[in-house]
Design a protein around this motif. Structure first.
Motif, PDB file in Angstrom:
ATOM      1  N   GLU A   1      36.103  47.814  52.369  1.00 33.76           N
ATOM      2  CA  GLU A   1      36.342  46.406  52.064  1.00 33.76           C
ATOM      3  C   GLU A   1      37.789  46.208  51.622  1.00 33.76           C
ATOM      4  OE1 GLU A   1      35.236  42.560  52.080  1.00 33.76           O
ATOM      5  OE2 GLU A   1      33.849  44.213  52.453  1.00 33.76           O
ATOM      6  N   GLU A   2      38.455  45.186  52.140  1.00 35.02           N
ATOM      7  CA  GLU A   2      39.824  44.892  51.749  1.00 35.02           C
ATOM      8  C   GLU A   2      39.852  44.378  50.313  1.00 35.02           C
ATOM      9  OE1 GLU A   2      41.881  42.362  54.415  1.00 35.02           O
ATOM     10  OE2 GLU A   2      41.551  43.629  56.157  1.00 35.02           O
ATOM     11  N   SER A   3      40.799  44.880  49.551  1.00 39.90           N
ATOM     12  CA  SER A   3      40.905  44.474  48.156  1.00 39.90           C
ATOM     13  C   SER A   3      42.343  44.069  47.845  1.00 39.90           C
ATOM     14  CB  SER A   3      40.468  45.623  47.238  1.00 39.90           C
ATOM     15  OG  SER A   3      41.285  46.751  47.438  1.00 39.90           O
ATOM     16  N   VAL A   4      42.509  43.460  46.673  1.00 39.59           N
ATOM     17  CA  VAL A   4      43.819  43.030  46.202  1.00 39.59           C
ATOM     18  C   VAL A   4      44.070  43.711  44.864  1.00 39.59           C
ATOM     19  CG1 VAL A   4      45.199  41.079  45.400  1.00 39.59           C
ATOM     20  CG2 VAL A   4      43.686  40.819  47.382  1.00 39.59           C
ATOM     21  N   THR A   5      45.270  44.236  44.676  1.00 43.47           N
ATOM     22  CA  THR A   5      45.622  44.873  43.406  1.00 43.47           C
ATOM     23  C   THR A   5      46.127  43.830  42.424  1.00 43.47           C
ATOM     24  OG1 THR A   5      46.246  46.919  44.541  1.00 43.47           O
ATOM     25  CG2 THR A   5      47.060  46.619  42.307  1.00 43.47           C
ATOM     26  N   ILE A   6      45.549  43.839  41.236  1.00 45.83           N
ATOM     27  CA  ILE A   6      46.033  42.948  40.172  1.00 45.83           C
ATOM     28  C   ILE A   6      46.366  43.802  38.958  1.00 45.83           C
ATOM     29  CG2 ILE A   6      44.727  40.947  40.961  1.00 45.83           C
ATOM     30  CD1 ILE A   6      42.724  41.497  38.674  1.00 45.83           C
ATOM     31  N   THR A   7      47.373  43.396  38.208  1.00 43.39           N
ATOM     32  CA  THR A   7      47.761  44.099  36.990  1.00 43.39           C
ATOM     33  C   THR A   7      47.760  43.123  35.828  1.00 43.39           C
ATOM     34  OG1 THR A   7      49.120  45.699  38.193  1.00 43.39           O
ATOM     35  CG2 THR A   7      49.556  45.435  35.846  1.00 43.39           C
ATOM     36  N   ILE A   8      46.926  43.404  34.833  1.00 44.42           N
ATOM     37  CA  ILE A   8      46.806  42.555  33.657  1.00 44.42           C
ATOM     38  C   ILE A   8      47.471  43.279  32.486  1.00 44.42           C
ATOM     39  CG2 ILE A   8      45.239  41.269  32.167  1.00 44.42           C
ATOM     40  CD1 ILE A   8      45.116  40.495  35.166  1.00 44.42           C
ATOM     41  N   PRO A   9      48.621  42.818  32.012  1.00 40.28           N
ATOM     42  CA  PRO A   9      49.313  43.491  30.901  1.00 40.28           C
ATOM     43  C   PRO A   9      48.559  43.362  29.584  1.00 40.28           C
ATOM     44  CG  PRO A   9      50.801  42.056  32.145  1.00 40.28           C
ATOM     45  CD  PRO A   9      49.407  41.700  32.553  1.00 40.28           C
ATOM     46  N   GLU A  10      48.786  44.312  28.697  1.00 40.82           N
ATOM     47  CA  GLU A  10      48.234  44.222  27.350  1.00 40.82           C
ATOM     48  C   GLU A  10      48.799  42.980  26.659  1.00 40.82           C
ATOM     49  OE1 GLU A  10      49.309  47.905  25.538  1.00 40.82           O
ATOM     50  OE2 GLU A  10      47.871  49.073  26.702  1.00 40.82           O
ATOM     51  N   GLY A  11      47.926  42.240  25.995  1.00 38.26           N
ATOM     52  CA  GLY A  11      48.377  41.076  25.246  1.00 38.26           C
ATOM     53  C   GLY A  11      48.269  39.758  25.976  1.00 38.26           C
ATOM     54  N   TRP A  12      47.864  39.786  27.236  1.00 40.38           N
ATOM     55  CA  TRP A  12      47.654  38.518  27.935  1.00 40.38           C
ATOM     56  C   TRP A  12      46.369  37.863  27.454  1.00 40.38           C
ATOM     57  CZ3 TRP A  12      48.872  38.335  33.900  1.00 40.38           C
ATOM     58  CH2 TRP A  12      50.262  38.283  34.061  1.00 40.38           C
ATOM     59  N   SER A  13      46.409  36.552  27.370  1.00 41.02           N
ATOM     60  CA  SER A  13      45.232  35.780  26.982  1.00 41.02           C
ATOM     61  C   SER A  13      44.449  35.371  28.229  1.00 41.02           C
ATOM     62  CB  SER A  13      45.654  34.524  26.215  1.00 41.02           C
ATOM     63  OG  SER A  13      46.334  33.627  27.092  1.00 41.02           O
ATOM     64  N   VAL A  14      43.279  34.794  28.001  1.00 40.75           N
ATOM     65  CA  VAL A  14      42.475  34.288  29.119  1.00 40.75           C
ATOM     66  C   VAL A  14      43.273  33.284  29.936  1.00 40.75           C
ATOM     67  CG1 VAL A  14      40.508  32.798  29.690  1.00 40.75           C
ATOM     68  CG2 VAL A  14      40.203  34.720  28.112  1.00 40.75           C
ATOM     69  N   ARG A  15      43.996  32.395  29.250  1.00 41.32           N
ATOM     70  CA  ARG A  15      44.769  31.377  29.980  1.00 41.32           C
ATOM     71  C   ARG A  15      45.858  32.012  30.837  1.00 41.32           C
ATOM     72  NH1 ARG A  15      43.698  27.433  25.240  1.00 41.32           N
ATOM     73  NH2 ARG A  15      44.918  28.878  23.973  1.00 41.32           N
ATOM     74  N   GLN A  16      46.514  33.027  30.324  1.00 44.78           N
ATOM     75  CA  GLN A  16      47.561  33.704  31.103  1.00 44.78           C
ATOM     76  C   GLN A  16      46.969  34.423  32.311  1.00 44.78           C
ATOM     77  OE1 GLN A  16      49.261  35.490  27.320  1.00 44.78           O
ATOM     78  NE2 GLN A  16      51.100  35.421  28.586  1.00 44.78           N
ATOM     79  N   ILE A  17      45.849  35.110  32.093  1.00 45.75           N
ATOM     80  CA  ILE A  17      45.186  35.798  33.211  1.00 45.75           C
ATOM     81  C   ILE A  17      44.752  34.783  34.258  1.00 45.75           C
ATOM     82  CG2 ILE A  17      43.225  37.242  33.888  1.00 45.75           C
ATOM     83  CD1 ILE A  17      43.254  38.387  31.038  1.00 45.75           C
ATOM     84  N   ALA A  18      44.235  33.643  33.808  1.00 44.35           N
ATOM     85  CA  ALA A  18      43.757  32.610  34.722  1.00 44.35           C
ATOM     86  C   ALA A  18      44.884  32.097  35.609  1.00 44.35           C
ATOM     87  CB  ALA A  18      43.138  31.464  33.927  1.00 44.35           C
ATOM     88  N   ARG A  19      46.044  31.843  35.009  1.00 43.18           N
ATOM     89  CA  ARG A  19      47.183  31.360  35.799  1.00 43.18           C
ATOM     90  C   ARG A  19      47.621  32.410  36.822  1.00 43.18           C
ATOM     91  NH1 ARG A  19      48.839  29.232  30.582  1.00 43.18           N
ATOM     92  NH2 ARG A  19      50.242  31.005  30.235  1.00 43.18           N
ATOM     93  N   TYR A  20      47.626  33.662  36.394  1.00 41.96           N
ATOM     94  CA  TYR A  20      48.027  34.766  37.273  1.00 41.96           C
ATOM     95  C   TYR A  20      47.071  34.892  38.459  1.00 41.96           C
ATOM     96  CZ  TYR A  20      48.568  39.714  38.657  1.00 41.96           C
ATOM     97  OH  TYR A  20      48.729  40.886  39.353  1.00 41.96           O
TER      98      TYR A  20
END
Length: 369
Positions: free
Chosen positions: A126-145
């Motif tokens: 299955e094709e996938s996409v790589t995402i990187t979530i840095p330490e300290g990001w909030s839900v809102r920051q992750i959502a925008r990303y």
């Protein structure tokens, strides 16, 4: 003649025992034959067993390092197998457990266990996409990303972070649920992931929650230390989230932790700008301005107005911040404030006049301080 009579008599006297031994031997041989056949049928892998290849598809996301027990639990949760135990036994007997590969798979309900094992050994397609979530990001920051990465809408992710229907072990330990901005804030483990866009916001949340469980459960000393300190999991993660935001250099994290504990011991509020920014929804926007009027904001996250912990985490902390809470530095500090030299380092002090001097720009920092 006497010898023949002796043998005949011996057989006659022990006829029952001999018959029992013969019967037992026959039964053992029969069981062995049947057992061999059953074992062969059980362990063989037949890729061509029939099933409806147009049946309901199920996306299975197996993280790197997953054990056979964890994989079997995922399969069971997705209704792809009937018994976790049988899957583990079969994987052990066939040696397949050594060859299972992590990744994202598209499987079909009704698919035989043998075929599932072959799929897991051949690797994800299955094709996938790589995402990187840095330490300290909030839900809102992750959502925008995630919206930028075209994984899901930001609003969908935020909504997904307030749900209680995931298979998450720690729901019962989350306090002040109704007062939080996002219920799952603090429990989305920051890391690099391979995700399937088709799984949307829910798929990302599930993956990050599962990784949090793995990290916490694989560090048993965290739980032991937490209990020794008389802390709850939610208190640890809430303080860790604030440390993650406040400590710009890693070695200061345990010092920030000690300062916060000291302030609570003295009946003082934490007084953190990071919690005000979170209450205002400004975290990660680049606007870090906090006015005196902002300190009056009516929010359970306002650590200027209310004593103790805010109502919940303000971001998703990493290992360093968590361990800082559980192993705080030694010191009598009651205040910390960032120097104006751009290093991200802070002055830690128990003398409020020194704190004021840094705040007013009149503090002369000594070499090596």
């Amino acid at each position: 003649m006497n010898f023949i009579n002796f043998i005949f008599g011996l057989i006659t006297r022990n006829i029952k025992r001999i018959l029992s031994l013969l019967l037992a031997a026959i039964l053992i041989a029969g069981v062995a034959v049947v057992g061999y056949d059953l074992a062969y049928d059980f362990t063989r892998i037949d890729k061509y067993e029939t099933y409806d290849k147009n049946g309901e598809q199920v996306i299975l996301d197996i993280p790197e390092g997953s054990s056979v027990s964890e994989i079997s639990a995922m399969l069971k949760e997705k209704d792809l197998i009937e018994s976790e135990l049988l899957f583990r036994i079969k994987a052990k007997l066939t040696g397949a457990e050594e060859d299972f590969q992590y990744g994202v798979y598209t499987l079909i309900k009704g698919m035989p266990m043998e075929v599932i094992m072959v799929e897991l050994q051949e690797g994800a397609k299955e094709e996938s996409v790589t995402i990187t979530i840095p330490e300290g990001w909030s839900v809102r920051q992750i959502a925008r990303y995630l919206e930028e990465k075209e994984i899901c809408l930001a609003s969908d992710f935020e909504e997904a972070c307030n749900r209680t229907d995931y298979n998450f072990d720690y729901y019962d330990l989350l306090t002040n649920a109704s007062s939080r901005e996002f219920l799952l804030e603090g429990y989305l483990w920051p890391d690099t992931y391979e995700v399937i866009p088709a799984n949307g916001a829910e798929g990302v949340v599930k993956r990050m929650l599962r990784e949090f469980e793995r990290k916490w459960e694989n560090n048993g000393e965290w739980t032991e230390r937490m209990k020794e300190m008389g802390l709850t999991l939610d208190e640890v993660m809430t303080m860790a989230s604030c440390i993650e935001r406040e400590a710009q250099v890693s070695y200061e994290a345990p010092m920030v932790a000690r300062t916060l504990f000291n302030r609570m011991d003295e009946g003082m509020t934490w007084g953190l700008n990071s919690t005000i920014l979170y209450a205002m929804g400004k975290e990660g926007t680049g606007d870090d301005t906090v006015l005196y009027s902002d300190l009056e904001i009516k929010s359970g996250y306002n650590t200027y107005m209310y004593l103790g912990y805010p109502v919940g985490p303000i971001c998703n902390p990493g290992r360093t911040a968590i361990e800082a809470v559980l192993e705080p530095a030694e010191g009598d500090w009651l205040y910390f404030i960032a120097y104006e030299d751009g290093t991200g380092e802070h002055l830690f002090t128990s003398d409020y006049s020194e704190f004021e001097a840094v705040f007013n720009g009149t503090y002369a920092r000594e070499d090596g301080e």
